[in-house]
Design a protein around this motif. Structure first.
Motif, PDB file in Angstrom:
ATOM      1  N   THR A   1       1.543 -15.930  19.828  1.00 54.47           N
ATOM      2  CA  THR A   1       1.399 -15.704  21.279  1.00 54.47           C
ATOM      3  C   THR A   1       2.577 -16.283  22.052  1.00 54.47           C
ATOM      4  N   LEU A   2       2.800 -17.590  21.916  1.00 48.34           N
ATOM      5  CA  LEU A   2       3.897 -18.221  22.655  1.00 48.34           C
ATOM      6  C   LEU A   2       5.250 -17.625  22.274  1.00 48.34           C
ATOM      7  N   GLY A   3       5.454 -17.311  20.988  1.00 46.33           N
ATOM      8  CA  GLY A   3       6.735 -16.733  20.561  1.00 46.33           C
ATOM      9  C   GLY A   3       7.062 -15.447  21.308  1.00 46.33           C
ATOM     10  N   HIS A   4       6.042 -14.604  21.509  1.00 45.95           N
ATOM     11  CA  HIS A   4       6.257 -13.347  22.235  1.00 45.95           C
ATOM     12  C   HIS A   4       6.495 -13.602  23.722  1.00 45.95           C
ATOM     13  N   VAL A   5       5.777 -14.571  24.268  1.00 46.42           N
ATOM     14  CA  VAL A   5       5.976 -14.912  25.676  1.00 46.42           C
ATOM     15  C   VAL A   5       7.401 -15.413  25.913  1.00 46.42           C
ATOM     16  N   LEU A   6       7.885 -16.276  25.015  1.00 46.34           N
ATOM     17  CA  LEU A   6       9.232 -16.837  25.162  1.00 46.34           C
ATOM     18  C   LEU A   6      10.306 -15.748  25.075  1.00 46.34           C
ATOM     19  N   THR A   7      10.177 -14.840  24.107  1.00 46.60           N
ATOM     20  CA  THR A   7      11.200 -13.795  23.970  1.00 46.60           C
ATOM     21  C   THR A   7      11.188 -12.856  25.168  1.00 46.60           C
TER      22      THR A   7
END
Length: 309
Positions: free
Chosen positions: A228-234
Motif C-alpha cells: 500500500t505505502l509503496g504505491h502511494v509513495l511512487t
C-alpha cells in the motif's frame, strides 16, 4: 524561494522512490520467508490491505465518484490483479527471488512489443536489439540457477506466465486511470482481487499452516507497507520526479531482492546469474532511454510497477 521548494520536493520525491525500492525489494524476500503457501500468503496480503482501502472509499466526496465505470474498471482490474498476485507469490515459493524479480524486470520489453497498437509507432531497431539482449540475459539468469535446490523450472515458468499477466493488468489499469481517480481505482480493484483470491483459496481447501507471531507481523507488513505505502509513495513522487529518473532508480528492486535473498535466505548467486542480471537491467535501462516521447513515458511507468507486491 520557489526554486528552493522545487528542489526540496524533488529531494523528497527521490527519497520516496528510494524507500519504495527498499520496500519492494525486501517484500519478495518476505514472501519467500513466510511458511504459508503462495496462495494463502496472497490471500492474507489482500485481506490485510482491503479494510484500510475500503475505509478510504467511505467518505462522501469519494462515494460520489464511484459510478458504473469505476465498478467495471475495478472488476476487470481486480480479476487481472488477482491472477498476477497468485502467480507472483506462488512463483516466489517455487523458485529463487533472483529469478522471479529478473524475469519480472522484462515487462518494459514486453510493453515495447505492443508499442505499435498503443502509440502508432514502430519500435526502433535499437530498442528491439536491446530487448533481444535482455532476453539473453534472462536466459543466463535461469540457466545459471542450480535447479533442484531453491529454484525450479516450474517456478521459472510460472514467473514468465506472470510477466504476461502483470503486463495485461498494467495496460488495462493505465487505460482505466485515464478517466478514473487513481486511488479510487487502486482501492476498488484491490478489494475485488481480495474477494476473488479469498474465494479461490477457500474453495481449494488449502493447508493454512500455523504462522508464527513474526510471520503474522510480516504478512501485515507486506500488505500495509510494500503493498500500500509503496504505491502511494511512487504515485506521489510522479509529481516531483521525472518518470525516467524514477524508473532508473526502481531498476534496483531486483538488486535489493537478490542481495536480501542471499543474506537472509542463503540463496546462492552464480557468476553466470550475476552477469545475466546485469545484462537485463542495463538493457531495460537502454530501452527506456532510447524510446521516443510518449512511448518512453509508458515504458518508464511500466518499470515503476514491475513486480510491485
Amino acid at each position: 524561494m520557489s526554486d528552493e521548494r522545487d528542489t526540496d520536493a524533488r529531494a523528497l520525491g527521490l527519497a520516496a522512490v528510494a524507500t519504495t525500492v527498499l520496500l519492494w525489494g525486501l517484500s519478495a524476500v518476505a514472501i519467500k520467508a513466510v511458511s504459508t503457501t503462495g496462495l494463502v500468503t496472497t490471500m492474507y496480503r489482500l485481506a490485510f490491505a482491503s479494510p484500510v482501502l475500503l475505509a478510504s472509499l467511505a467518505t462522501a466526496s469519494v462515494r460520489r465518484r464511484l459510478d458504473r465505470d469505476w465498478a467495471r474498471a475495478c472488476v476487470i482490474g481486480g480479476l487481472l490483479f488477482s491472477l498476477h498476485q497468485m502467480l507472483y507469490f506462488q512463483s516466489l515459493k517455487l523458485t529463487t527471488v533472483t529469478n522471479v524479480t529478473i524475469i519480472g524486470a522484462l515487462q518494459p520489453a514486453l510493453v515495447l512489443l505492443l508499442s505499435g497498437p498503443l502509440f502508432g509507432e514502430t519500435a526502433a531497431p535499437g530498442s528491439l536489439a536491446w530487448s533481444a539482449l535482455a532476453l539473453v540475459g534472462t536466459g543466463l539468469v535461469v540457466l545459471g540457477s542450480s535447479h533442484g535446490g531453491s529454484s525450479s523450472i516450474a517456478g521459472d515458468a510460472m514467473a514468465f506466465v506472470n510477466l504476461f499477466a502483470f503486463t495485461a493488468y498494467f495496460l488495462a489499469s493505465k487505460r482505466f486511470r485515464e478517466r478514473i481517480h487513481a486511488w479510487d481505482y487502486v482501492a476498488g480493484m484491490t478489494i475485488v482481487a481480495g474477494v476473488v483470491v479469498t474465494s479461490i483459496t477457500l474453495a481449494s481447501h488449502p493447508d493454512f499452516g500455523r504462522p508464527r507471531p513474526w510471520e503474522w507481523v510480516t504478512l501485515a507488513w507486506l500488505a500495509l507497507l510494500p503493498g500500500t505505502l509503496g504505491h502511494v509513495l511512487t504515485n506521489w513522487a510522479h509529481a516531483h520526479v521525472p518518470a525516467f529518473v524514477s524508473s532508473m532508480i526502481l531498476l534496483a528492486v531486483p538488486i535489493v531482492a537478490a542481495a536480501g535473498a542471499h543474506v537472509l535466505l542463503g540463496e546462492v548467486l552464480s557468476p553466470v546469474q550475476l552477469a545475466g542480471g546485469a545484462i537485463v537491467l542495463l538493457s531495460i535501462a537502454a530501452i527506456i532511454r532510447s524510446a521516443p516521447g510518449s512511448e518512453r513515458e509508458v515504458l518508464a511507468e511500466a518499470t515503476q510497477f514491475t513486480e510491485a507486491p
